[in-house]
Design an enzyme around this catalytic site. Sequence first.
Site, PDB file in Angstrom:
ATOM      1  N   GLY A   2      -8.493 -99.456   9.391  1.00 44.95           N
ATOM      2  CA  GLY A   2      -7.474-100.088  10.366  1.00 44.95           C
ATOM      3  C   GLY A   2      -6.965-101.334   9.853  1.00 44.95           C
ATOM      4  CB  VAL A   4      -9.256-107.071  10.828  1.00 41.27           C
ATOM      5  CG1 VAL A   4      -9.955-107.985  11.496  1.00 41.27           C
ATOM      6  CG2 VAL A   4      -9.921-105.784  10.319  1.00 41.27           C
ATOM      7  CG  ASP A 113     -20.387-100.130   2.140  1.00 44.11           C
ATOM      8  OD1 ASP A 113     -20.752-100.525   1.004  1.00 44.11           O
ATOM      9  OD2 ASP A 113     -18.984-100.431   2.314  1.00 44.11           O
TER      10      ASP A 113
END
Length: 595
Positions: A2, A4, A113
């Site tokens: 996406g 930000v 992660d």
Amino acid sequence: MGRVYLARSEGGRTVAVKLILRQLAQDGEFRQRFAQEVAAARRVGGRWTAPVLDADTGAAMPWVATGYIPGPALSEVVGKDHGPLPDTSVRALASGLSQALEAIHSVGLVHRDLKPSNVLLTVDGPRVIDFGIARALDAHSAAGDVRTRTGAVVGSPGFMSPEQVRGEGVTAASDVFCLGAVLAYAATGRMPFGSAESGVHSLLYRIVQEEPDLVGVPPRLAGLVRACLIKDPAGRPSVAELVEATRDAEPTGAWLPGALLAQLGQRAARLLDAEVPASAHTPVPQQPHAALPYAPTAFQTPPPAPVPYPYPHPVPPSPSGGRSGGGGRVALIVLSVVVGLPVVGVFLLFMIGLLAGDEKPPEVREVAGAVPDAYLGAWEGVMKAGPEGEFQGRFDIVQGEKDTVVATVTYTLPHALCQDRAALLTADDEKIVLGEGSRTKSVPAGTKSCAKPSPEQTLKAQPDGTLLWETRGASTALKPAETSEAAVHPKFLGTWDLPTKPAVNSLRLTIKQGAVGEEVVTAIGAGSFEKCRWKGVLAGAHSDRLVLGPLTSSRSACPVRSSMVITPAGEGKLYVDRADRPEDARQEELHRYQP
């Protein structure tokens, strides 16, 4: 996944708003996973993570707003500005990150992660960002809209556990390994298994096969870091043990070097002084909140003057490789939604990753009757309906529109397991209604103990965080299930003996890893049943218990064994609660098999 944006409310609070890329928003599987991640992330919050303030995963362009964290990434501090941290700062970092992982794991998430760019440093401690995102990205690689193939590796080379490299299921122990790699980097400025300059495959081989390079790690930290980097997940310390071991080093006061603290203060001042460009102001709609659009509105306008953004979150570059370019159009996205705050206007403070070039603005459409976030995820409770009396019920609810399947419903009866799929009839903030389901599984196959799926089931969100389940005059409270990503906790794995009297009823169970609805248990009998082989389906999993469906055999001479609940009972032992036993004699002990 996406773009930000840094946003500011009329009240002055800064937030980070992530909008999912258009091509991902059109993927139903990704949308479901993103919705599940947001629902789980809402429950994390706390001191060590970025809290979710609001989200709309059912919008045409799904989005999530989190608290903005005023601090640089650990990778920026160590790799560019200041170099390795002193041992006191690294010990404080270890304490803060251990507590962050404890908060994340407590709601059934595994980060997968944890790396320096996902650790932000603030004056009052570290913060972990993007937890759970790796799981949401399983369906797509970070490089683009590419399906993950069987055997593909998800993670960041250099900060992955051996089990991630091998493509195996990961547990909380994987995050512990990644934590060890992050601490080694913070203390030395180097990755403990080297860089990828000689090739990614060589790096991954070293993670699996070779010992870490801990030269330069202070003696006070070396033992803890080395323990985190043990190859075998079972040999690593638990997060609770790490929290206790670093309790005396909590990041309070001046936990970072003085020069870094001064830099944090300067950057915070720049953020406070930043003003919103006049072109970015958005009129506040004069209408009730219920009438506000659920999706962002795209329009064309010249770009505003740049405003300093001290700590950018990582985002993909724009298609042209820059913010704007010769004559290209720029799409500015304005959010006219409540971002978890008592105001109805949010305006842009600064754009990151502006959509440059000739790309057309995203198509905006309403998603009719989507499932509210409060209902997403897994829910469990004890049902008290039907001729079977009490039984376990589980609802796995995903995002979806009206008339699409959004729920998998599993009932665990004493001698049967019934699983249905149900579509969404209606949804609003007060309740969702599921229609008549279709039977997807019954154990034993064709059992008459599984009643016909309910024609209509109602779920109502309650103030205490539970869901009220109602159907056919029956009702019960469903609590959030605490199923971890690796559904069966390692403490339950392996082979166990269930000695009983008479011995003919004794069993030897082997429990393996698997997800809810999969066969995770095999069992062999004793005495006259020594030729019997049974299999059992996982009906629910938590760190402190397993719920198993009835054990069934392909041989008609081997009777169906009842469903059971298994809980820890100390070193080398488990308790098993068998549904077919009298109330005062249901609990028996399982002992670790010793060949």
